[in-house]
Design a protein around this motif. Structure first.
Motif, PDB file in Angstrom:
ATOM      1  N   GLU A 278       0.828  -1.202   0.000  1.00  0.00           N
ATOM      2  CA  GLU A 278       0.000   0.000   0.000  1.00  0.00           C
ATOM      3  C   GLU A 278       0.865   1.256   0.000  1.00  0.00           C
ATOM      4  O   GLU A 278       0.553   2.245  -0.676  1.00  0.00           O
ATOM      5  CB  GLU A 278      -0.939  -0.011   1.207  1.00  0.00           C
ATOM      6  N   LYS A 279       1.965   1.201   0.749  1.00  0.00           N
ATOM      7  CA  LYS A 279       2.868   2.351   0.814  1.00  0.00           C
ATOM      8  C   LYS A 279       3.555   2.567  -0.524  1.00  0.00           C
ATOM      9  O   LYS A 279       3.747   3.698  -0.976  1.00  0.00           O
ATOM     10  CB  LYS A 279       3.906   2.106   1.913  1.00  0.00           C
ATOM     11  N   ALA A 280       3.931   1.468  -1.185  1.00  0.00           N
ATOM     12  CA  ALA A 280       4.672   1.560  -2.444  1.00  0.00           C
ATOM     13  C   ALA A 280       3.767   1.885  -3.629  1.00  0.00           C
ATOM     14  O   ALA A 280       4.203   2.519  -4.589  1.00  0.00           O
ATOM     15  CB  ALA A 280       5.416   0.253  -2.705  1.00  0.00           C
ATOM     16  N   PHE A 281       2.493   1.454  -3.575  1.00  0.00           N
ATOM     17  CA  PHE A 281       1.628   1.566  -4.744  1.00  0.00           C
ATOM     18  C   PHE A 281       0.605   2.695  -4.653  1.00  0.00           C
ATOM     19  O   PHE A 281      -0.025   3.016  -5.663  1.00  0.00           O
ATOM     20  CB  PHE A 281       0.864   0.254  -4.962  1.00  0.00           C
ATOM     21  N   LYS A 282       0.419   3.287  -3.481  1.00  0.00           N
ATOM     22  CA  LYS A 282      -0.701   4.222  -3.339  1.00  0.00           C
ATOM     23  C   LYS A 282      -0.576   5.418  -4.285  1.00  0.00           C
ATOM     24  O   LYS A 282      -1.593   5.968  -4.730  1.00  0.00           O
ATOM     25  CB  LYS A 282      -0.840   4.688  -1.889  1.00  0.00           C
TER      26      LYS A 282
ATOM     27  N   LEU B 154      13.630   9.046   4.823  1.00  0.00           N
ATOM     28  CA  LEU B 154      12.867  10.259   4.537  1.00  0.00           C
ATOM     29  C   LEU B 154      12.942  10.628   3.056  1.00  0.00           C
ATOM     30  O   LEU B 154      11.965  11.140   2.493  1.00  0.00           O
ATOM     31  CB  LEU B 154      13.375  11.419   5.395  1.00  0.00           C
ATOM     32  N   GLU B 155      14.066  10.373   2.422  1.00  0.00           N
ATOM     33  CA  GLU B 155      14.161  10.635   0.987  1.00  0.00           C
ATOM     34  C   GLU B 155      13.182   9.752   0.223  1.00  0.00           C
ATOM     35  O   GLU B 155      12.614  10.174  -0.788  1.00  0.00           O
ATOM     36  CB  GLU B 155      15.597  10.412   0.505  1.00  0.00           C
ATOM     37  N   TRP B 156      12.974   8.521   0.702  1.00  0.00           N
ATOM     38  CA  TRP B 156      11.999   7.626   0.083  1.00  0.00           C
ATOM     39  C   TRP B 156      10.595   8.216   0.180  1.00  0.00           C
ATOM     40  O   TRP B 156       9.750   7.985  -0.683  1.00  0.00           O
ATOM     41  CB  TRP B 156      12.057   6.266   0.767  1.00  0.00           C
ATOM     42  N   GLN B 157      10.341   9.023   1.232  1.00  0.00           N
ATOM     43  CA  GLN B 157       9.030   9.647   1.421  1.00  0.00           C
ATOM     44  C   GLN B 157       8.904  10.985   0.699  1.00  0.00           C
ATOM     45  O   GLN B 157       7.883  11.659   0.812  1.00  0.00           O
ATOM     46  CB  GLN B 157       8.758   9.858   2.916  1.00  0.00           C
ATOM     47  N   GLY B 158       9.951  11.391  -0.020  1.00  0.00           N
ATOM     48  CA  GLY B 158       9.852  12.622  -0.798  1.00  0.00           C
ATOM     49  C   GLY B 158      10.646  13.783  -0.262  1.00  0.00           C
ATOM     50  O   GLY B 158      10.600  14.880  -0.825  1.00  0.00           O
TER      51      GLY B 158
ATOM     52  N   LEU C 115       5.496  10.796   8.574  1.00  0.00           N
ATOM     53  CA  LEU C 115       6.776  11.293   9.078  1.00  0.00           C
ATOM     54  C   LEU C 115       6.980  10.871  10.528  1.00  0.00           C
ATOM     55  O   LEU C 115       8.048  10.349  10.893  1.00  0.00           O
ATOM     56  CB  LEU C 115       6.829  12.817   8.961  1.00  0.00           C
ATOM     57  N   ALA C 116       5.957  11.064  11.373  1.00  0.00           N
ATOM     58  CA  ALA C 116       6.071  10.698  12.780  1.00  0.00           C
ATOM     59  C   ALA C 116       6.304   9.191  12.937  1.00  0.00           C
ATOM     60  O   ALA C 116       7.119   8.760  13.767  1.00  0.00           O
ATOM     61  CB  ALA C 116       4.806  11.119  13.531  1.00  0.00           C
ATOM     62  N   ALA C 117       5.607   8.386  12.110  1.00  0.00           N
ATOM     63  CA  ALA C 117       5.774   6.933  12.185  1.00  0.00           C
ATOM     64  C   ALA C 117       7.187   6.526  11.794  1.00  0.00           C
ATOM     65  O   ALA C 117       7.792   5.650  12.429  1.00  0.00           O
ATOM     66  CB  ALA C 117       4.752   6.249  11.281  1.00  0.00           C
ATOM     67  N   THR C 118       7.740   7.171  10.776  1.00  0.00           N
ATOM     68  CA  THR C 118       9.105   6.846  10.337  1.00  0.00           C
ATOM     69  C   THR C 118      10.123   7.199  11.407  1.00  0.00           C
ATOM     70  O   THR C 118      11.030   6.404  11.714  1.00  0.00           O
ATOM     71  CB  THR C 118       9.440   7.597   9.035  1.00  0.00           C
ATOM     72  N   LEU C 119      10.007   8.375  11.994  1.00  0.00           N
ATOM     73  CA  LEU C 119      10.946   8.788  13.037  1.00  0.00           C
ATOM     74  C   LEU C 119      10.833   7.868  14.254  1.00  0.00           C
ATOM     75  O   LEU C 119      11.836   7.524  14.884  1.00  0.00           O
ATOM     76  CB  LEU C 119      10.680  10.236  13.448  1.00  0.00           C
TER      77      LEU C 119
ATOM     78  N   LEU D 104       8.267   5.931  -9.804  1.00  0.00           N
ATOM     79  CA  LEU D 104       7.659   6.677  -8.699  1.00  0.00           C
ATOM     80  C   LEU D 104       8.422   6.504  -7.386  1.00  0.00           C
ATOM     81  O   LEU D 104       8.352   7.364  -6.513  1.00  0.00           O
ATOM     82  CB  LEU D 104       6.197   6.256  -8.509  1.00  0.00           C
ATOM     83  N   LEU D 105       9.136   5.396  -7.243  1.00  0.00           N
ATOM     84  CA  LEU D 105       9.960   5.229  -6.048  1.00  0.00           C
ATOM     85  C   LEU D 105      11.055   6.284  -5.984  1.00  0.00           C
ATOM     86  O   LEU D 105      11.525   6.636  -4.900  1.00  0.00           O
ATOM     87  CB  LEU D 105      10.583   3.827  -6.027  1.00  0.00           C
ATOM     88  N   ARG D 106      11.457   6.811  -7.137  1.00  0.00           N
ATOM     89  CA  ARG D 106      12.483   7.855  -7.188  1.00  0.00           C
ATOM     90  C   ARG D 106      11.884   9.259  -7.161  1.00  0.00           C
ATOM     91  O   ARG D 106      12.599  10.236  -6.979  1.00  0.00           O
ATOM     92  CB  ARG D 106      13.304   7.727  -8.477  1.00  0.00           C
ATOM     93  N   ASP D 107      10.579   9.355  -7.433  1.00  0.00           N
ATOM     94  CA  ASP D 107       9.936  10.649  -7.631  1.00  0.00           C
ATOM     95  C   ASP D 107       9.379  11.190  -6.316  1.00  0.00           C
ATOM     96  O   ASP D 107       8.522  10.558  -5.698  1.00  0.00           O
ATOM     97  CB  ASP D 107       8.800  10.487  -8.651  1.00  0.00           C
ATOM     98  N   PRO D 108       9.826  12.378  -5.879  1.00  0.00           N
ATOM     99  CA  PRO D 108       9.302  12.951  -4.626  1.00  0.00           C
ATOM    100  C   PRO D 108       7.904  13.530  -4.765  1.00  0.00           C
ATOM    101  O   PRO D 108       7.344  14.020  -3.790  1.00  0.00           O
ATOM    102  CB  PRO D 108      10.317  14.053  -4.318  1.00  0.00           C
TER     103      PRO D 108
END
Length: 308
Positions: free
Chosen positions: A95-99, A133-137, A156-160, A242-246
């Protein structure tokens, strides 16, 4: 072999990879085609489905074993047959990768930014957090400062928190601005996100898939297998982009940004082939209960709406 030369070219291009990225293609297949139909299929039907891609049975079995070991898939034995499904963790990753792949449009941007300062972290930990974080844009705005114009605060909060740095990171949120993209800010965006290189990748995507779109839209009757293979390769390549695209707002992107054309091409080709591809999947894949279930409601919301 297909009668469509552009499709054969794309299949050959995939086969010429060293090594062949079978595991990645299987994740694309599960995310795009299997998950909307309940998420579970018999391994034998999966092997038959991927045979036209030039992936042999041994490589598929090895890839499935690896994905199971990595927590993407789980197996269920029914008699002598094995049925594989995405795990709960695998589904969340999917879901995170395809949304972003199937979204209709990005929300409007009001000029606000989220900034994360990592100066209080040890160098080794800072590197790991930066990569997440770069993966998240997020992009590097300075030596220890990351910025994102369209950040999801909950993500962001979940990643940190997952990285164990919630108390050692400093998060700022700027106010919305009247001037959304000054000359200096556009230059900073080019440097922070390497926009020119990403644009070249989008140009390559268009160069590869536009001939296929032109060939298929002119066909009186599309072959079901061709439609499935075209859809699989389309989403596989677009997902990797899209994995590379912020996913930066339009205001920060060049006027001739190829990402816009690539998205339109992906949407148009997907809509063209998805109906016949669904017919092919229904005949090719098998579950423990028999035929593949109908696609769920969320499937038909892809790209702003698909025809049943």
């Amino acid at each position: 072999m297909s009668s469509l030369a552009p499709l054969n070219h794309l299949i050959s291009r995939f086969q010429e990879q060293t090594p062949i990225r079978a595991s990645s293609l299987i994740i694309t297949l599960y995310g795009d085609a299997i998950e909307p139909h309940g998420g579970t299929v018999w391994l034998g039907s999966l092997i038959n489905l991927l045979e036209p891609m030039g992936i042999n049975e041994r490589l598929i079995r090895t890839s499935i074993f690896r994905l199971t070991k990595e927590g993407w898939l789980s197996a269920e034995k029914v008699g002598r047959r094995s049925y594989y499904s995405l795990t709960g963790t695998g589904r969340r990753r999917f879901e995170k990768a395809f949304k972003r792949v199937y979204s209709a449009n990005l929300p409007a941007w009001n000029g606000a930014w989220t900034l994360v300062l990592l100066s209080q972290l040890e160098a080794s930990k800072r590197k790991a957090v930066r990569e997440e974080l770069e993966w998240q844009g997020f992009g590097a705005m300075g030596p220890n400062l990351l910025g994102c114009p369209r950040s999801d605060r909950a993500d962001l909060a979940a990643t940190l928190r997952e990285q164990g740095v919630e108390d050692d990171s400093i998060v700022f949120e700027t106010r919305a601005q009247e001037v959304l993209a000054s000359k200096a800010l556009r230059a900073q965006v080019r440097d922070s996100w390497n926009i020119d290189e990403l644009g070249q990748h989008y140009s390559e995507f268009i160069r590869l898939f536009r001939p296929l779109w032109q060939a298929m839209k002119d066909q009186e009757a599309l072959a079901a297998q061709d439609c499935f293979l075209a859809r699989l390769l389309l989403i596989h390549e677009y997902r990797r982009l899209l994995l590379r695209d912020p996913q930066l707002p339009d205001e920060l992107l060049p006027g001739d940004w190829e990402g816009r054309s690539a998205r339109q091409l992906c949407r148009n080709l997907y809509r063209l082939v998805q109906g016949r591809a669904e017919e092919y999947l229904a005949n090719a894949l098998e579950t423990a209960d028999g035929p593949l279930p109908d696609a769920n409601e969320s499937y038909y919301r892809r790209f702003g709406g698909l025809e049943p």
